[in-house]
Design a protein around this motif. Sequence first.
Motif, mmCIF file in Angstrom:
data_model
loop_
_atom_site.group_PDB
_atom_site.id
_atom_site.type_symbol
_atom_site.label_atom_id
_atom_site.label_comp_id
_atom_site.label_asym_id
_atom_site.label_seq_id
_atom_site.Cartn_x
_atom_site.Cartn_y
_atom_site.Cartn_z
ATOM 1 N N GLU A 239 5.891 62.930 54.091
ATOM 2 C CA GLU A 239 7.091 62.378 54.761
ATOM 3 C C GLU A 239 8.220 63.199 54.032
ATOM 4 N N CYS A 240 8.032 64.680 53.961
ATOM 5 C CA CYS A 240 8.950 65.148 53.435
ATOM 6 C C CYS A 240 10.399 65.403 54.400
ATOM 7 N N LYS A 241 10.163 65.137 55.649
ATOM 8 C CA LYS A 241 11.345 64.892 56.436
ATOM 9 C C LYS A 241 12.324 66.233 56.391
ATOM 10 N N SER A 242 11.854 67.414 56.352
ATOM 11 C CA SER A 242 12.371 68.632 56.335
ATOM 12 C C SER A 242 11.530 69.912 56.867
ATOM 13 N N PRO A 243 12.221 70.862 57.566
ATOM 14 C CA PRO A 243 11.690 72.065 57.908
ATOM 15 C C PRO A 243 11.069 72.774 56.518
ATOM 16 N N VAL A 244 10.230 73.528 56.599
ATOM 17 C CA VAL A 244 9.751 74.270 55.390
ATOM 18 C C VAL A 244 10.774 74.991 54.678
ATOM 19 N N ASP A 245 11.719 75.834 55.618
ATOM 20 C CA ASP A 245 12.531 76.545 54.945
ATOM 21 C C ASP A 245 13.873 75.808 54.091
ATOM 22 N N LYS A 246 13.685 74.536 54.208
ATOM 23 C CA LYS A 246 15.033 73.737 53.917
ATOM 24 C C LYS A 246 14.528 73.045 52.515
ATOM 25 N N ILE A 247 13.085 73.066 52.573
ATOM 26 C CA ILE A 247 12.446 72.387 51.144
ATOM 27 C C ILE A 247 13.279 73.088 49.909
ATOM 28 N N PRO A 248 13.863 72.116 48.990
ATOM 29 C CA PRO A 248 14.337 72.826 47.916
ATOM 30 C C PRO A 248 13.501 73.505 46.768
ATOM 31 N N ARG A 249 12.740 74.545 47.154
ATOM 32 C CA ARG A 249 11.666 75.091 46.409
ATOM 33 C C ARG A 249 11.943 75.725 45.339
ATOM 34 N N ASP A 250 13.293 76.227 45.143
ATOM 35 C CA ASP A 250 13.565 77.140 44.120
ATOM 36 C C ASP A 250 13.854 76.081 42.881
ATOM 37 N N GLN A 251 14.250 74.806 42.995
ATOM 38 C CA GLN A 251 14.188 73.805 42.246
ATOM 39 C C GLN A 251 12.883 73.296 41.714
ATOM 40 N N PHE A 252 11.828 73.624 42.383
ATOM 41 C CA PHE A 252 10.430 73.132 41.701
ATOM 42 C C PHE A 252 9.719 74.371 41.174
ATOM 43 N N THR A 253 10.160 75.741 41.698
ATOM 44 C CA THR A 253 9.706 76.826 40.944
ATOM 45 C C THR A 253 9.982 77.051 39.687
ATOM 46 N N ALA A 254 11.237 76.448 39.448
ATOM 47 C CA ALA A 254 11.910 76.561 37.893
ATOM 48 C C ALA A 254 11.315 75.959 37.189
ATOM 49 N N LEU A 255 10.488 74.649 37.550
ATOM 50 C CA LEU A 255 9.773 73.737 36.658
ATOM 51 C C LEU A 255 8.329 74.051 36.696
ATOM 52 N N GLY A 256 7.877 75.524 37.121
ATOM 53 C CA GLY A 256 6.371 75.938 37.017
ATOM 54 C C GLY A 256 5.748 75.838 38.390
ATOM 55 N N TYR A 257 6.143 75.164 39.301
ATOM 56 C CA TYR A 257 5.460 75.098 40.667
ATOM 57 C C TYR A 257 5.800 76.345 41.658
ATOM 58 N N THR A 258 5.077 77.444 41.228
ATOM 59 C CA THR A 258 5.140 78.648 41.914
ATOM 60 C C THR A 258 4.434 78.956 43.140
ATOM 61 N N HIS A 259 3.326 77.880 43.465
ATOM 62 C CA HIS A 259 2.653 78.065 44.835
ATOM 63 C C HIS A 259 3.113 76.854 45.628
ATOM 64 N N MET A 260 3.396 76.871 46.945
ATOM 65 C CA MET A 260 3.435 76.091 47.900
ATOM 66 C C MET A 260 3.135 76.317 49.356
ATOM 67 N N ALA B 28 3.480 68.897 51.963
ATOM 68 C CA ALA B 28 3.769 70.074 51.349
ATOM 69 C C ALA B 28 2.639 69.706 49.930
ATOM 70 N N ILE B 29 2.157 70.859 49.623
ATOM 71 C CA ILE B 29 1.506 70.816 48.361
ATOM 72 C C ILE B 29 2.075 71.877 47.403
ATOM 73 N N PHE B 30 2.432 71.609 46.085
ATOM 74 C CA PHE B 30 3.129 72.319 45.080
ATOM 75 C C PHE B 30 2.109 72.604 43.902
ATOM 76 N N SER B 31 1.814 73.700 43.539
ATOM 77 C CA SER B 31 0.899 73.771 42.614
ATOM 78 C C SER B 31 1.389 74.797 41.598
ATOM 79 N N LYS B 32 0.962 74.606 40.201
ATOM 80 C CA LYS B 32 1.089 75.592 39.217
ATOM 81 C C LYS B 32 0.014 76.631 38.970
ATOM 82 N N ILE B 33 -1.178 76.105 39.781
ATOM 83 C CA ILE B 33 -2.354 76.993 39.921
ATOM 84 C C ILE B 33 -2.211 77.766 41.117
ATOM 85 N N PRO B 34 -2.663 79.062 41.014
ATOM 86 C CA PRO B 34 -2.839 79.624 42.184
ATOM 87 C C PRO B 34 -3.455 79.245 43.332
#
Length: 262
Positions: A36-57, A69-75
């Motif tokens: 229930e992300c309620k967001s287009p993919v390009d509007k997900i605040p990915r940079d905020q999560f990438t900064a915490l180590g979640y470099t894969h989505m 959405a799935i966020f992962s620290k693992i490839p």
Amino acid sequence: MAFTLATWNINSVRLRADIVAKLMGEQAPDVLCLQECKSPVDKIPRDQFTALGYTHMVARGQKGYNGVAIFSKIPMVEAGAEDFAQLGHARHIAGRLENGVTIHNHYVPAGGDVADREVNEKFGQKLDYLTDMRDAFHASKPEKSILVGDLNIAPREDDVWDHKKLLKVVSHTPIEVEHFNDVMASGGWADVTRNDIPDGKLYSWWSYRAKDWDAADKGRRLDHIWATGDIQNAAHSSRVMRAARGWDRPSDHAPVFATFDV
């Protein structure tokens, strides 16, 4: 490889980006699945999560509704998305980790307020979605897979605050539980959470309508983590992070965790 996974219906990833980041920072699951992300993919605040180590989505989104959405620290690479019941909704995304484990993230339709498909189209859509899931697993038996998400069904008597009172309430009706169990059986899935916590009341959702949700404790276990039979014994340390339901501007769901040694 050991990794910890969490699943959470966030009820708007943009509105609640700060508590997603809080969970990532404080609990640091290796993989976080959101519904229930309620967001287009390009509007997900990915940079905020990438900064915490979640470099894969991997994600599927739409404006204002649904979204997974799935966020992962693992490839991780995308491993498909299905439109069960042909609803045109963003309700499923799969990602494959570098160890070969496939994670399916689902947001099953809630089903509306009336448990009768003849008068409530949404309830019919929910049953059709589950039927399509069942048929897909019958056709192609999953292996080395995990299925998580807000499945919008509390299947056991101790997954709800009052079994008798909720028997006619959408999410705990016998026909929904039957469909839920058929999906589980068709794929040879195991309920990881209940394997780890076999006894007692256990909830992951508390209504916003309750003035004091914690004291009233009228919850339901709508959020699930399953594993295929070949890796179910690798799962352990399941828990529901109830405290997150009390965070600032919370989701009405709490995150559910499990660790896998695969």
